[in-house]
Scaffold this active site. Structure first.
Site, PDB file in Angstrom:
ATOM      1  N   ARG A  79      32.848  54.756  58.420  1.00 46.15           N
ATOM      2  CA  ARG A  79      32.630  54.117  57.127  1.00 46.15           C
ATOM      3  C   ARG A  79      31.568  53.035  57.299  1.00 46.15           C
ATOM      4  O   ARG A  79      31.673  52.180  58.186  1.00 46.15           O
ATOM      5  CB  ARG A  79      33.918  53.473  56.636  1.00 46.15           C
ATOM      6  CG  ARG A  79      33.694  52.738  55.354  1.00 46.15           C
ATOM      7  CD  ARG A  79      34.822  51.829  55.020  1.00 46.15           C
ATOM      8  NE  ARG A  79      34.502  51.128  53.779  1.00 46.15           N
ATOM      9  CZ  ARG A  79      34.982  49.945  53.476  1.00 46.15           C
ATOM     10  NH1 ARG A  79      35.797  49.328  54.292  1.00 46.15           N
ATOM     11  NH2 ARG A  79      34.644  49.361  52.355  1.00 46.15           N
ATOM     12  N   ASN A 122      36.813  53.014  60.758  1.00 43.48           N
ATOM     13  CA  ASN A 122      36.428  51.984  59.784  1.00 43.48           C
ATOM     14  C   ASN A 122      36.439  50.653  60.536  1.00 43.48           C
ATOM     15  O   ASN A 122      37.487  50.041  60.726  1.00 43.48           O
ATOM     16  CB  ASN A 122      37.446  51.994  58.637  1.00 43.48           C
ATOM     17  CG  ASN A 122      37.121  50.972  57.563  1.00 43.48           C
ATOM     18  OD1 ASN A 122      36.186  50.180  57.702  1.00 43.48           O
ATOM     19  ND2 ASN A 122      37.900  50.978  56.499  1.00 43.48           N
ATOM     20  N   ARG A 143      38.474  37.065  45.580  1.00 48.68           N
ATOM     21  CA  ARG A 143      37.080  36.960  45.105  1.00 48.68           C
ATOM     22  C   ARG A 143      37.058  36.700  43.606  1.00 48.68           C
ATOM     23  O   ARG A 143      37.881  37.241  42.874  1.00 48.68           O
ATOM     24  CB  ARG A 143      36.320  38.255  45.395  1.00 48.68           C
ATOM     25  CG  ARG A 143      35.973  38.411  46.848  1.00 48.68           C
ATOM     26  CD  ARG A 143      35.281  39.732  47.115  1.00 48.68           C
ATOM     27  NE  ARG A 143      36.007  40.482  48.112  1.00 48.68           N
ATOM     28  CZ  ARG A 143      35.941  41.807  48.262  1.00 48.68           C
ATOM     29  NH1 ARG A 143      35.177  42.529  47.490  1.00 48.68           N
ATOM     30  NH2 ARG A 143      36.650  42.395  49.210  1.00 48.68           N
ATOM     31  N   GLY A 175      46.603  49.435  41.081  1.00 49.98           N
ATOM     32  CA  GLY A 175      46.447  50.522  40.105  1.00 49.98           C
ATOM     33  C   GLY A 175      47.518  51.592  40.260  1.00 49.98           C
ATOM     34  O   GLY A 175      48.028  52.133  39.280  1.00 49.98           O
ATOM     35  N   HIS A 210      39.462  50.904  40.662  1.00 53.76           N
ATOM     36  CA  HIS A 210      40.040  50.726  42.004  1.00 53.76           C
ATOM     37  C   HIS A 210      40.545  49.288  42.066  1.00 53.76           C
ATOM     38  O   HIS A 210      39.757  48.339  42.152  1.00 53.76           O
ATOM     39  CB  HIS A 210      38.958  50.991  43.062  1.00 53.76           C
ATOM     40  CG  HIS A 210      39.418  50.779  44.467  1.00 53.76           C
ATOM     41  ND1 HIS A 210      39.540  51.790  45.397  1.00 53.76           N
ATOM     42  CD2 HIS A 210      39.801  49.650  45.122  1.00 53.76           C
ATOM     43  CE1 HIS A 210      39.983  51.306  46.541  1.00 53.76           C
ATOM     44  NE2 HIS A 210      40.143  50.004  46.406  1.00 53.76           N
ATOM     45  N   ASN A 238      43.018  44.829  46.953  1.00 53.57           N
ATOM     46  CA  ASN A 238      42.639  43.445  47.205  1.00 53.57           C
ATOM     47  C   ASN A 238      41.254  43.207  46.645  1.00 53.57           C
ATOM     48  O   ASN A 238      40.989  42.225  45.986  1.00 53.57           O
ATOM     49  CB  ASN A 238      42.678  43.156  48.697  1.00 53.57           C
ATOM     50  CG  ASN A 238      43.957  42.464  49.063  1.00 53.57           C
ATOM     51  OD1 ASN A 238      44.397  41.559  48.353  1.00 53.57           O
ATOM     52  ND2 ASN A 238      44.559  42.889  50.154  1.00 53.57           N
ATOM     53  N   GLY A 239      40.355  44.160  46.964  1.00 54.52           N
ATOM     54  CA  GLY A 239      39.060  44.194  46.301  1.00 54.52           C
ATOM     55  C   GLY A 239      39.225  45.072  45.066  1.00 54.52           C
ATOM     56  O   GLY A 239      40.025  46.007  45.079  1.00 54.52           O
ATOM     57  N   ARG A 281      51.890  41.033  44.052  1.00 52.51           N
ATOM     58  CA  ARG A 281      53.364  41.036  43.970  1.00 52.51           C
ATOM     59  C   ARG A 281      53.907  39.610  43.928  1.00 52.51           C
ATOM     60  O   ARG A 281      54.785  39.293  43.135  1.00 52.51           O
ATOM     61  CB  ARG A 281      53.975  41.784  45.167  1.00 52.51           C
ATOM     62  CG  ARG A 281      53.953  43.275  44.983  1.00 52.51           C
ATOM     63  CD  ARG A 281      54.228  43.983  46.257  1.00 52.51           C
ATOM     64  NE  ARG A 281      53.148  43.777  47.228  1.00 52.51           N
ATOM     65  CZ  ARG A 281      52.893  44.569  48.239  1.00 52.51           C
ATOM     66  NH1 ARG A 281      53.644  45.606  48.462  1.00 52.51           N
ATOM     67  NH2 ARG A 281      51.889  44.330  49.056  1.00 52.51           N
ATOM     68  N   LYS A 325      39.965  50.205  62.208  1.00 49.04           N
ATOM     69  CA  LYS A 325      40.986  51.119  61.664  1.00 49.04           C
ATOM     70  C   LYS A 325      40.542  52.530  61.972  1.00 49.04           C
ATOM     71  O   LYS A 325      39.334  52.822  61.929  1.00 49.04           O
ATOM     72  CB  LYS A 325      41.019  50.995  60.131  1.00 49.04           C
ATOM     73  CG  LYS A 325      41.988  49.998  59.586  1.00 49.04           C
ATOM     74  CD  LYS A 325      42.265  50.331  58.121  1.00 49.04           C
ATOM     75  CE  LYS A 325      42.110  49.109  57.256  1.00 49.04           C
ATOM     76  NZ  LYS A 325      42.135  49.366  55.834  1.00 49.04           N
ATOM     77  N   ASN A 352      50.552  51.167  41.837  1.00 45.21           N
ATOM     78  CA  ASN A 352      51.952  50.730  41.949  1.00 45.21           C
ATOM     79  C   ASN A 352      52.452  49.751  40.907  1.00 45.21           C
ATOM     80  O   ASN A 352      53.655  49.606  40.764  1.00 45.21           O
ATOM     81  CB  ASN A 352      52.171  50.069  43.319  1.00 45.21           C
ATOM     82  CG  ASN A 352      51.898  51.032  44.443  1.00 45.21           C
ATOM     83  OD1 ASN A 352      52.513  52.089  44.495  1.00 45.21           O
ATOM     84  ND2 ASN A 352      50.974  50.693  45.328  1.00 45.21           N
ATOM     85  N   GLY A 369      46.234  49.775  45.579  1.00 46.70           N
ATOM     86  CA  GLY A 369      47.553  49.121  45.578  1.00 46.70           C
ATOM     87  C   GLY A 369      48.076  48.726  44.203  1.00 46.70           C
ATOM     88  O   GLY A 369      49.191  49.093  43.828  1.00 46.70           O
TER      89      GLY A 369
HETATM   90  P1  ADP Z   1      43.179  46.838  50.140  1.00 45.13           P
HETATM   91  O1  ADP Z   1      41.995  46.543  49.260  1.00 45.13           O
HETATM   92  O2  ADP Z   1      43.488  45.760  51.125  1.00 45.13           O
HETATM   93  O3  ADP Z   1      43.190  48.248  50.700  1.00 45.13           O
HETATM   94  P2  ADP Z   1      45.455  47.735  48.588  1.00 45.13           P
HETATM   95  O4  ADP Z   1      44.851  48.901  47.903  1.00 45.13           O
HETATM   96  O5  ADP Z   1      46.490  47.980  49.622  1.00 45.13           O
HETATM   97  O6  ADP Z   1      44.369  46.725  49.108  1.00 45.13           O
HETATM   98  O7  ADP Z   1      46.113  46.804  47.432  1.00 45.13           O
HETATM   99  C1  ADP Z   1      46.703  45.575  47.728  1.00 45.13           C
HETATM  100  C2  ADP Z   1      47.205  44.979  46.439  1.00 45.13           C
HETATM  101  O8  ADP Z   1      48.135  45.889  45.828  1.00 45.13           O
HETATM  102  C3  ADP Z   1      47.943  43.663  46.643  1.00 45.13           C
HETATM  103  O9  ADP Z   1      47.563  42.731  45.674  1.00 45.13           O
HETATM  104  C4  ADP Z   1      49.389  44.075  46.420  1.00 45.13           C
HETATM  105  O10 ADP Z   1      50.157  43.024  45.915  1.00 45.13           O
HETATM  106  C5  ADP Z   1      49.254  45.165  45.384  1.00 45.13           C
HETATM  107  N1  ADP Z   1      50.468  45.980  45.333  1.00 45.13           N
HETATM  108  C6  ADP Z   1      50.898  46.892  46.226  1.00 45.13           C
HETATM  109  N2  ADP Z   1      52.088  47.413  45.832  1.00 45.13           N
HETATM  110  C7  ADP Z   1      52.407  46.800  44.656  1.00 45.13           C
HETATM  111  C8  ADP Z   1      53.495  46.883  43.733  1.00 45.13           C
HETATM  112  N3  ADP Z   1      54.503  47.703  43.939  1.00 45.13           N
HETATM  113  N4  ADP Z   1      53.479  46.077  42.644  1.00 45.13           N
HETATM  114  C9  ADP Z   1      52.444  45.237  42.441  1.00 45.13           C
HETATM  115  N5  ADP Z   1      51.378  45.120  43.248  1.00 45.13           N
HETATM  116  C10 ADP Z   1      51.374  45.884  44.339  1.00 45.13           C
END
Ligand code: ADP
Length: 409
Positions: A90, A7, A240, A332, A207, A210-211, A284, A14, A334, A330
């Protein structure tokens, strides 16, 4: 079959090495700040991760370091390059050309290059990754897996913008979507978790990383998605803005004296959670600040959940109902608090979150109440696995044809 999943971003690379039959991750890593000072290379599985400082003037140099790390030293994963059977790349933009993953040849490379007009940073970066692998492993078959392919099934009423039709004809301006590999993966897994055929389900997949993007998947077919011509459209994201009144763009340009690239940067890098909270793009940190009474952090949090809620409503209307809503990435996967806010008030639509299940940790699972008409499911996304699987299937099918004598190598 071992597949190297690559990627490539404009300044990063990556990768994962995956044994597809055993579904086993053999190695993974990332090269960051490729082409600038302070570049570094993280390599190894989590418990055995090494951070290596290294100069990488370009993606060719980064790929050479990746191969060294795979073959040698404490991070060694394979004995020789012969153990890499195929490479899956990718690629963000597949435009109208690719409704599925494709074996890379000169024609595919030319099309990825042509489509760079629609995703300049991303497609050029993917090409750098492809060229670096071609130089170092010229005989290894490669496959391109496109973020947009899954959304090539959208009907024109979903993918067209109500602009003059010539904009579509002249410039291919339409919705292409993004994150398609993730939406495809979580939809497939959701069907397994629900123990129902995918082609009998109406799903909304969210999804939220970050995005962020949401999709409507009707009987296994993507019928709408929130990202558009570019990944800027749709949901509010980390940096964004997502969908805004388009008239705001010329207004800001005029009143702030911004150029097109500056206003693009404002909407892509300085907006979303970061722009509203003034604190961070990371949910977070925004959540922590909101809990300490930071008003703009609270506003950002509220806007983010509202943005997801509105897309869920839209897609229920688009499909005339929904069987399950899938949360991934992230946020969704967590953030129990964000999920609680997204689903609050949706009980009249038959969507009832189980507070206790929502708090529990785990892998793939249902978090709706037993009597909720619509199921809510968490599926951790795995785009790399999907890329490895597509690569395996295409390369394996080609090798079968060669063996049968109906195609040449
Ligand atoms: P990317 O699009 O960079 O792959 P990720 O899927 O890793 O992003 O998601 C990153 C987001 O997930 C960040 O906003 C981060 O704060 C959030 N996140 C990760 N773990 C938690 C958690 N335990 N509680 C709240 N938000 C979380």
């Amino acid at each position: 079959m071992n597949v190297l999943v690559v990627n490539a971003g404009s300044s990063s690379l990556k990768y994962q090495l995956v044994n597809v039959e055993q579904q086993k991750l053999l190695a993974k890593g990332i090269c960051e700040r490729v082409g600038s000072s302070g570049a570094f290379h993280k390599h190894g599985l989590d418990e055995n991760e090494h951070v290596l400082d290294a100069e990488m003037k370009d993606h060719d140099a980064a790929m050479a370091l990746v191969i060294d790390a795979l073959l040698d030293g404490p991070t060694k994963a394979i004995d020789s390059l012969d153990e890499i059977d195929a490479i899956g790349h990718r690629v963000v933009q597949g435009g109208k050309y690719f409704d599925k993953s494709a074996l890379i040849d000169d024609d595919v490379i030319a099309k990825i290059d042509e489509l760079a007009e629609l995703a300049p940073l991303h497609n050029k970066a993917a090409l750098m990754g492809i060229h670096a692998c071609q130089k170092l492993m010229p005989n290894v078959p490669m496959v391109a897996v496109f973020d947009t392919s899954f959304f090539q099934t959208l009907p024109p009423k979903a993918y067209m913008y109500p602009l003059p039709y010539e904009m579509y004809e002249k410039h291919s301006i339409r919705k292409y979507g993004a994150h398609g590999t993730s939406h495809r993966y979580v939809a497939e897994r959701a069907a397994v978790v629900l123990n129902e055929p995918l082609d009998e389900l109406k799903l909304i997949t969210c999804h939220l990383g970050n995005g962020c993007s949401a999709s409507a998947i009707d009987h296994g077919v993507a019928v709408d998605t929130s990202m558009g011509l570019t990944p800027l459209d749709g949901l509010m994201m980390g940096t964004r803005c997502g969908a805004i009144d388009p008239a705001i763009v010329p207004f800001i340009m005029e009143h702030e004296g911004l150029s097109t690239s500056e206003v693009n940067e404002l909407m892509n890098k300085k907006s979303g959670l970061l722009g509203i909270s003034g604190i961070s793009n990371d949910l977070r940190s925004v959540k922590d600040a909101s809990e300490q009474g930071h008003e703009r952090a609270q506003l950002a949090y509220d806007m983010y959940s509202n943005s997801v809620k509105k897309y869920i409503g839209q897609y229920i209307a688009v499909m005339g109902g929904v069987d399950a809503i899938v949360m991934t990435a992230g946020v969704g996967e967590n953030c129990e608090k964000m999920r609680r806010m997204i689903f609050s008030g949706l009980q009249p639509l038959g969507i009832v979150l189980d507070e206790e299940k929502n708090r529990q940790r785990g892998f793939e699972r249902e978090i709706s109440t037993d009597d909720s008409k619509v199921k809510i499911i968490i599926i951790p996304t795995n785009e790399e696995y999907m890329i490895a699987r597509d690569t395996y299937e295409i390369v394996y099918a080609k090798s079968q044809l060669i063996e049968a004598g109906s195609e040449t190598a």
